[in-house]
Scaffold this active site. Structure first.
Site, PDB file in Angstrom:
ATOM      1  N   SER A 138       9.731   8.905   3.784  1.00 51.69           N
ATOM      2  CA  SER A 138       8.558   9.129   4.621  1.00 51.69           C
ATOM      3  C   SER A 138       8.923   9.995   5.826  1.00 51.69           C
ATOM      4  CB  SER A 138       7.940   7.782   5.017  1.00 51.69           C
ATOM      5  OG  SER A 138       6.649   7.936   5.536  1.00 51.69           O
ATOM      6  N   ASP A 143      -0.708   8.824  -3.092  1.00 51.86           N
ATOM      7  CA  ASP A 143      -0.166   9.035  -1.756  1.00 51.86           C
ATOM      8  C   ASP A 143      -0.554  10.446  -1.322  1.00 51.86           C
ATOM      9  OD1 ASP A 143       1.399   9.546   0.500  1.00 51.86           O
ATOM     10  OD2 ASP A 143       3.253   8.788  -0.368  1.00 51.86           O
ATOM     11  N   HIS A 177       2.443   4.906  -1.368  1.00 52.75           N
ATOM     12  CA  HIS A 177       3.404   5.117  -0.294  1.00 52.75           C
ATOM     13  C   HIS A 177       4.043   3.782   0.085  1.00 52.75           C
ATOM     14  CE1 HIS A 177       4.934   7.773   2.877  1.00 52.75           C
ATOM     15  NE2 HIS A 177       4.886   6.708   3.664  1.00 52.75           N
TER      16      HIS A 177
END
Length: 316
Positions: A159, A253, A283
């Site tokens: 991320s 995502d 995610h």
């Protein structure tokens, strides 16, 4: 409960159980709370999901002395192993959450699964520290590792941490001890938020396109240049000379297209890159790896990719 929309019957019930458990800890309305309150909730959630460290993995904490502050780091080592590489790991959390504790078990499992040393970096967070603070700390951690760890280096991040790993790879590609590989896990690389997965999965569970914009803005300095590759790696104009790169994203995502485009840019520049979109995952699926089979299989692929790159092999 918020409508599950098109994802209601599409996602596995076990994945929905994970999503519901995260939302129970960290509901959308928490975004309106002061950041210290958000961090406290995130820390409690991370402790609740913590799986413990695999047998034989030992961790030690220290600091890297930067120019004006110390950067806390945690180094993981597998007892009895002769590591062939070291992994520099940058955690997720939207640049405002997370630290050494929040991703402790993930780092320990990467260590156990590869036999490599893993160095987790506790970079400075926004909004107290705006860009380029997190990038500067990530770069300083790379420089320290290159000078102090006599092992090939693999960059890894998920991320927000995937953004930092990619930015460091691009900034250090000509370094004498440049990374020999990088593995990016559902990274946010600064792609076009008006197309691709940003539109198709704008309201995906656990991360929406609106969330992405919030996290982007919260770390921005005034007059932040959108073309700054240390902020948005996809805005670079040169993708040559990057280490062999593996990108793993989740289908549901908004960030998934970033991985695909980053792969394409590296390939167009003559480099090695492989992108895989994990079907019907969301995610932050790493935290679901013990309860959702698809997440467990994805994490196994990620560990295998780190292991191969650290051995100097191309896994695909």
């Amino acid at each position: 409960m918020t409508s599950r929309g098109k994802y209601g019957s599409w996602l596995d019930p076990a994945l929905w159980a994970y999503i519901d458990s995260v939302n129970a800890w960290y509901p959308p309305e928490i975004a309106g709370l002061p950041v210290d309150k958000q961090r406290a909730v995130y820390a409690r959630m991370s402790r609740a999901f913590h799986q413990g460290r695999p047998p034989g993995v030992k961790a030690s904490d220290s600091v890297i002395a930067a120019s004006r502050h110390d950067i806390p780091v945690r180094r993981y080592r597998l007892a009895g192993a002769a590591p062939r590489a070291a992994v520099l790991y940058f955690h997720g959390g939207g640049f405002i959450l997370g630290g050494l504790e929040s991703h402790d078990d993930i780092c320990a499992e990467i260590c156990a699964g590869t036999g490599f040393d893993v160095l987790s970096v506790d970079y400075r967070l926004a909004p107290e520290h705006l860009h380029p603070a997190a990038f500067d700390d990530a770069l300083a951690a790379f420089e320290w590792s290159a000078a102090s760890i006599d092992l090939p280096l693999v960059l890894c991040g998920e991320s927000a941490g995937g953004n930092l790993a990619a930015a460091v790879a691009q900034a250090t590609r000509h370094h004498p001890r440049a990374a020999i590989g990088q593995v990016l896990i559902y990274p946010g690389l600064g792609g076009n938020e008006a197309m691709g997965s940003y539109v198709e999965h704008a309201d995906a569970p656990l991360l929406s396109t609106g969330d992405v914009a919030f996290y982007r803005d919260v770390r921005s300095i005034r007059r932040q240049s959108p073309d700054d590759p240390t902020f948005s790696p996809l805005r670079d104009t040169d993708f040559s000379g990057l280490p062999p790169t593996v990108i793993v994203t989740a289908e549901c995502d908004p960030l998934s297209s970033d991985g695909e485009i980053y792969r394409d840019r590296i390939l167009e520049a003559g480099g090695k890159a492989w992108w895989h979109e994990e079907p019907r995952l969301v995610h932050s699926f790493l935290r679901a790896r013990t309860t959702v089979l698809a997440a467990a299989e994805a994490f196994a692929r990620i560990i295998a990719a780190v292991a191969a790159l650290g051995r100097g092999e191309w896994p695909y």
